[in-house]
Design an enzyme around this catalytic site. Structure first.
Site, mmCIF file in Angstrom:
data_model
loop_
_atom_site.group_PDB
_atom_site.id
_atom_site.type_symbol
_atom_site.label_atom_id
_atom_site.label_comp_id
_atom_site.label_asym_id
_atom_site.label_seq_id
_atom_site.Cartn_x
_atom_site.Cartn_y
_atom_site.Cartn_z
ATOM 1 N N ASP A 8 0.814 -1.220 0.000
ATOM 2 C CA ASP A 8 0.000 0.000 0.000
ATOM 3 C C ASP A 8 0.851 1.276 0.000
ATOM 4 O O ASP A 8 0.320 2.376 0.142
ATOM 5 C CB ASP A 8 -0.913 0.032 1.239
ATOM 6 N N ASP A 10 3.713 3.548 -1.998
ATOM 7 C CA ASP A 10 4.471 3.843 -3.217
ATOM 8 C C ASP A 10 5.643 4.783 -2.944
ATOM 9 O O ASP A 10 6.708 4.665 -3.558
ATOM 10 C CB ASP A 10 3.574 4.509 -4.279
ATOM 11 N N LYS A 148 8.570 22.076 7.867
ATOM 12 C CA LYS A 148 7.695 20.903 7.794
ATOM 13 C C LYS A 148 6.570 20.940 8.822
ATOM 14 O O LYS A 148 5.570 20.250 8.669
ATOM 15 C CB LYS A 148 8.513 19.619 7.960
ATOM 16 N N ASP A 173 11.712 12.219 13.348
ATOM 17 C CA ASP A 173 11.927 12.106 14.790
ATOM 18 C C ASP A 173 11.258 13.226 15.582
ATOM 19 O O ASP A 173 11.399 13.276 16.800
ATOM 20 C CB ASP A 173 13.435 12.100 15.094
#
Length: 220
Positions: A8, A10, A148, A173
């Protein structure tokens, strides 16, 4: 740690510092080496340097400038790049990471690094650890102008990579970053049990955590 449903998945999105590289280098630099050198360069005690630096670090944590060497060089009136070279011998790949990277590449997965590291910091580390050949792309959040931790980063990443979050694995992390990825819709998320080899395991809250990447290879 549960086994991964590789059929599941990619796309594999991987953080760098604390995820593939031992976080000891960064922790030592920011918490020990930089304060000591800052104290020397500015003619003050280490305790006074830490009193000045701690609120600065706390105020900028999680923002794009926190990861920007140009910002810190200007803010602290010293060359962070040069100081990083003084401790570059501590840059090290996790012992299990190379095996994992080779296996997922060989399995035909799309492998992309997404890091908050400034491009100068990324270059410094790639000069010492051979990571680039494993990746289709090496993306710094500075390329998009958002860390991010920000939803805008993930929007920019999808527009750039055209990847399907529902068929992607992301390993990082940092818990606020994992939560940001989860909110965006990344289906498969893993934290890192021991980002800094000198500090022992950390609490990864609601996220399953990888301790040895070789454990993830089963089922590829």
């Amino acid at each position: 740690m549960p086994s991964l449903p590789w059929s599941d998945i990619d796309t594999v999105l991987l953080d760098m510092d604390g995820t593939l590289l031992d976080l000891h280098f960064d922790n030592h630099f920011w918490l020990e080496h930089l304060p000591r050198r800052y104290a020397e360069l500015h003619g003050m005690s280490l305790a006074m340097a830490q009193l000045e630096l701690t609120p600065l670090f706390e105020r900028n944590a999680g923002k794009l400038q926190w990861y920007c060497l140009d910002f810190w060089s200007a803010e602290l009136k010293l060359s962070v790049r040069e100081l990083k070279l003084e401790t570059a011998h501590l840059i090290a790949l996790r012992p299990d990471a190379g095996t994992f990277l080779a296996a997922i590449r060989q399995a035909g997965k799309r492998v992309v690094m997404i890091t908050n590291a400034h491009r100068d910091s990324l270059s410094l580390k790639l000069e010492r650890v051979e990571l680039a050949p494993y990746f289709e792309r090496l993306i710094s959040s500075h390329d998009y102008g958002f860390p991010k931790e920000s939803p805008q980063f993930w929007d920019a990443l999808r527009a750039d990579l055209r990847f399907d979050p529902a068929r992607s694995l992301f390993i990082d992390d940092t818990l606020p970053i994992l939560r940001s990825a989860r909110d965006f819709g990344v289906a498969h998320l893993l934290a890192v049990k021991e980002p800094d080899s000198r500090k022992g395991p950390k609490d990864t809250a609601e996220f399953a955590a990888v301790g040895d990447y070789r454990d993830l290879i089963a089922g590829l």
